[in-house]
Design a protein around this motif. Structure first.
Motif, PDB file in Angstrom:
ATOM      1  N   ILE A  43       0.781  -1.057   0.031  1.00 35.57           N
ATOM      2  CA  ILE A  43       0.009  -0.062  -0.014  1.00 35.57           C
ATOM      3  C   ILE A  43       0.928   1.268  -0.046  1.00 35.57           C
ATOM      4  O   ILE A  43       1.793   1.405   0.795  1.00 35.57           O
ATOM      5  CB  ILE A  43      -0.885  -0.034   1.072  1.00 35.57           C
ATOM      6  N   ASP A  44       0.626   1.981  -0.705  1.00 33.96           N
ATOM      7  CA  ASP A  44       1.370   3.237  -1.028  1.00 33.96           C
ATOM      8  C   ASP A  44       0.771   4.338   0.057  1.00 33.96           C
ATOM      9  O   ASP A  44      -0.339   4.358   0.418  1.00 33.96           O
ATOM     10  CB  ASP A  44       0.909   3.916  -2.345  1.00 33.96           C
ATOM     11  N   SER A  45       1.671   4.972   0.766  1.00 34.64           N
ATOM     12  CA  SER A  45       1.241   6.038   1.702  1.00 34.64           C
ATOM     13  C   SER A  45       0.570   7.000   1.347  1.00 34.64           C
ATOM     14  O   SER A  45      -0.597   7.479   2.005  1.00 34.64           O
ATOM     15  CB  SER A  45       2.517   6.584   2.350  1.00 34.64           C
ATOM     16  N   LYS A  46       0.557   7.238  -0.040  1.00 31.16           N
ATOM     17  CA  LYS A  46      -0.410   8.245  -0.451  1.00 31.16           C
ATOM     18  C   LYS A  46      -1.769   8.000  -0.537  1.00 31.16           C
ATOM     19  O   LYS A  46      -2.926   8.843  -0.369  1.00 31.16           O
ATOM     20  CB  LYS A  46       0.099   8.812  -1.939  1.00 31.16           C
ATOM     21  N   LEU A  47      -1.888   6.552  -0.877  1.00 26.08           N
ATOM     22  CA  LEU A  47      -3.342   6.194  -1.123  1.00 26.08           C
ATOM     23  C   LEU A  47      -3.982   6.134   0.397  1.00 26.08           C
ATOM     24  O   LEU A  47      -5.205   6.453   0.387  1.00 26.08           O
ATOM     25  CB  LEU A  47      -3.287   4.685  -1.663  1.00 26.08           C
ATOM     26  N   MET A  60      -2.215  -3.293  -8.533  1.00 29.19           N
ATOM     27  CA  MET A  60      -1.064  -4.593  -8.439  1.00 29.19           C
ATOM     28  C   MET A  60       0.089  -3.755  -7.810  1.00 29.19           C
ATOM     29  O   MET A  60       1.054  -4.439  -7.703  1.00 29.19           O
ATOM     30  CB  MET A  60      -0.893  -4.917  -9.676  1.00 29.19           C
ATOM     31  N   VAL A  61       0.061  -2.540  -7.643  1.00 25.05           N
ATOM     32  CA  VAL A  61       1.348  -1.815  -7.011  1.00 25.05           C
ATOM     33  C   VAL A  61       0.789  -1.142  -5.686  1.00 25.05           C
ATOM     34  O   VAL A  61       1.711   0.053  -5.300  1.00 25.05           O
ATOM     35  CB  VAL A  61       1.953  -0.890  -8.139  1.00 25.05           C
ATOM     36  N   GLY A  62      -0.303  -1.330  -5.392  1.00 27.42           N
ATOM     37  CA  GLY A  62      -0.426  -0.810  -4.104  1.00 27.42           C
ATOM     38  C   GLY A  62      -1.191   0.572  -4.065  1.00 27.42           C
ATOM     39  O   GLY A  62      -0.917   1.558  -3.133  1.00 27.42           O
ATOM     40  N   MET A  63      -1.749   1.160  -5.310  1.00 25.89           N
ATOM     41  CA  MET A  63      -1.881   2.560  -5.444  1.00 25.89           C
ATOM     42  C   MET A  63      -3.449   2.569  -5.752  1.00 25.89           C
ATOM     43  O   MET A  63      -3.856   3.740  -6.166  1.00 25.89           O
ATOM     44  CB  MET A  63      -1.062   3.148  -6.642  1.00 25.89           C
ATOM     45  N   LYS A  92      -6.861  11.116  -8.135  1.00 26.34           N
ATOM     46  CA  LYS A  92      -6.791  11.493  -9.436  1.00 26.34           C
ATOM     47  C   LYS A  92      -7.497  10.412 -10.361  1.00 26.34           C
ATOM     48  O   LYS A  92      -7.902  10.712 -11.487  1.00 26.34           O
ATOM     49  CB  LYS A  92      -5.510  11.531  -9.960  1.00 26.34           C
ATOM     50  N   GLY A  93      -7.323   9.171 -10.081  1.00 24.43           N
ATOM     51  CA  GLY A  93      -8.107   8.233 -10.884  1.00 24.43           C
ATOM     52  C   GLY A  93      -9.353   7.621 -10.200  1.00 24.43           C
ATOM     53  O   GLY A  93      -9.353   7.233  -9.001  1.00 24.43           O
ATOM     54  N   LYS A 112     -21.449  -1.093  -8.138  1.00 18.61           N
ATOM     55  CA  LYS A 112     -21.272  -1.566  -6.856  1.00 18.61           C
ATOM     56  C   LYS A 112     -19.907  -0.936  -5.875  1.00 18.61           C
ATOM     57  O   LYS A 112     -19.841  -1.261  -4.729  1.00 18.61           O
ATOM     58  CB  LYS A 112     -21.499  -3.035  -6.599  1.00 18.61           C
ATOM     59  N   HIS A 113     -19.228  -0.298  -6.575  1.00 18.11           N
ATOM     60  CA  HIS A 113     -18.226   0.345  -5.757  1.00 18.11           C
ATOM     61  C   HIS A 113     -17.505   1.319  -6.525  1.00 18.11           C
ATOM     62  O   HIS A 113     -17.677   1.606  -7.947  1.00 18.11           O
ATOM     63  CB  HIS A 113     -17.086  -0.796  -5.441  1.00 18.11           C
ATOM     64  N   LEU A 114     -16.764   1.970  -5.816  1.00 11.21           N
ATOM     65  CA  LEU A 114     -15.854   3.342  -6.498  1.00 11.21           C
ATOM     66  C   LEU A 114     -14.406   2.895  -6.583  1.00 11.21           C
ATOM     67  O   LEU A 114     -13.884   2.389  -5.580  1.00 11.21           O
ATOM     68  CB  LEU A 114     -16.025   4.729  -5.693  1.00 11.21           C
ATOM     69  N   HIS A 115     -13.808   2.993  -7.686  1.00 16.14           N
ATOM     70  CA  HIS A 115     -12.209   2.764  -7.747  1.00 16.14           C
ATOM     71  C   HIS A 115     -11.693   4.113  -7.597  1.00 16.14           C
ATOM     72  O   HIS A 115     -11.934   5.129  -8.147  1.00 16.14           O
ATOM     73  CB  HIS A 115     -12.169   2.082  -9.232  1.00 16.14           C
ATOM     74  N   LEU A 116     -10.587   3.836  -6.845  1.00 19.01           N
ATOM     75  CA  LEU A 116      -9.748   5.173  -6.545  1.00 19.01           C
ATOM     76  C   LEU A 116      -8.435   4.835  -6.574  1.00 19.01           C
ATOM     77  O   LEU A 116      -8.087   3.733  -6.035  1.00 19.01           O
ATOM     78  CB  LEU A 116      -9.976   5.578  -5.041  1.00 19.01           C
ATOM     79  N   ASP A 117      -7.367   5.522  -7.429  1.00 23.30           N
ATOM     80  CA  ASP A 117      -6.162   5.510  -7.450  1.00 23.30           C
ATOM     81  C   ASP A 117      -5.354   6.817  -7.373  1.00 23.30           C
ATOM     82  O   ASP A 117      -6.127   7.789  -7.534  1.00 23.30           O
ATOM     83  CB  ASP A 117      -5.669   4.431  -8.670  1.00 23.30           C
ATOM     84  N   ILE A 118      -4.105   6.681  -7.207  1.00 24.72           N
ATOM     85  CA  ILE A 118      -3.446   7.917  -6.928  1.00 24.72           C
ATOM     86  C   ILE A 118      -2.411   8.091  -8.184  1.00 24.72           C
ATOM     87  O   ILE A 118      -1.250   8.568  -7.897  1.00 24.72           O
ATOM     88  CB  ILE A 118      -2.518   7.757  -5.571  1.00 24.72           C
ATOM     89  N   ARG A 119      -2.812   7.894  -9.435  1.00 21.46           N
ATOM     90  CA  ARG A 119      -2.207   8.241 -10.706  1.00 21.46           C
ATOM     91  C   ARG A 119      -1.954   9.825 -10.452  1.00 21.46           C
ATOM     92  O   ARG A 119      -2.568  10.648  -9.628  1.00 21.46           O
ATOM     93  CB  ARG A 119      -2.898   7.972 -11.996  1.00 21.46           C
TER      94      ARG A 119
END
Ligand SMILES: [Zn+2]
Ligand SMILES: [Zn+2]
Length: 117
Positions: A25-29, A68-71, A95-96, A102-109
């Protein structure tokens, strides 16, 4: 295993891969999710966090999925629509942002990208 509190309202195991229990898990996430948790003032349920290759294939994720990269994390929150949740997530800097039934995808691109499945 992974039964470790990593923030006031999150445990590491919530982010682990369901098949192998590996986790990244990325600390920013995590920081973003903590902020979102504070804004919402209600529990965030992580439906998918880290995924190994095998798990990502099983769920038919993108080949270069941020999971796959914890982001990335897929989340669910009671009593709030996916759209409203997406707007709040964008306000706090995610940003992503992908809206699914049924869900919201969130990523830190780096660059803002929103989509609706
Ligand atoms: Zn796995
Ligand atoms: Zn996702």
């Amino acid at each position: 295993m992974n039964n470790i509190r990593i923030a006031k309202n999150f445990k590491l195991k919530e982010f682990q891969c369901p098949c192998c229990k590996r986790v990244m898990i990325d600390s920013k996430l995590l920081e973003g999710l903590v902020l979102l948790r504070i804004m919402l003032n209600r529990p965030i349920y992580i439906t998918s966090g880290y995924r190994c290759n095998k798990e990502n294939e099983r769920v038919k994720g993108y080949k270069t999925s941020y999971h796959m990269v914890g982001m990335a994390a897929d989340i669910k929150v009671k009593d709030i629509s996916i759209r409203d949740l997406a707007d709040i997530a964008q306000d706090i800097g995610f940003k992503g942002i992908g809206e699914y039934k049924k869900h919201l995808h969130l990523d830190i691109r780096e660059i803002l990208y929103r989509w609706v499945d």
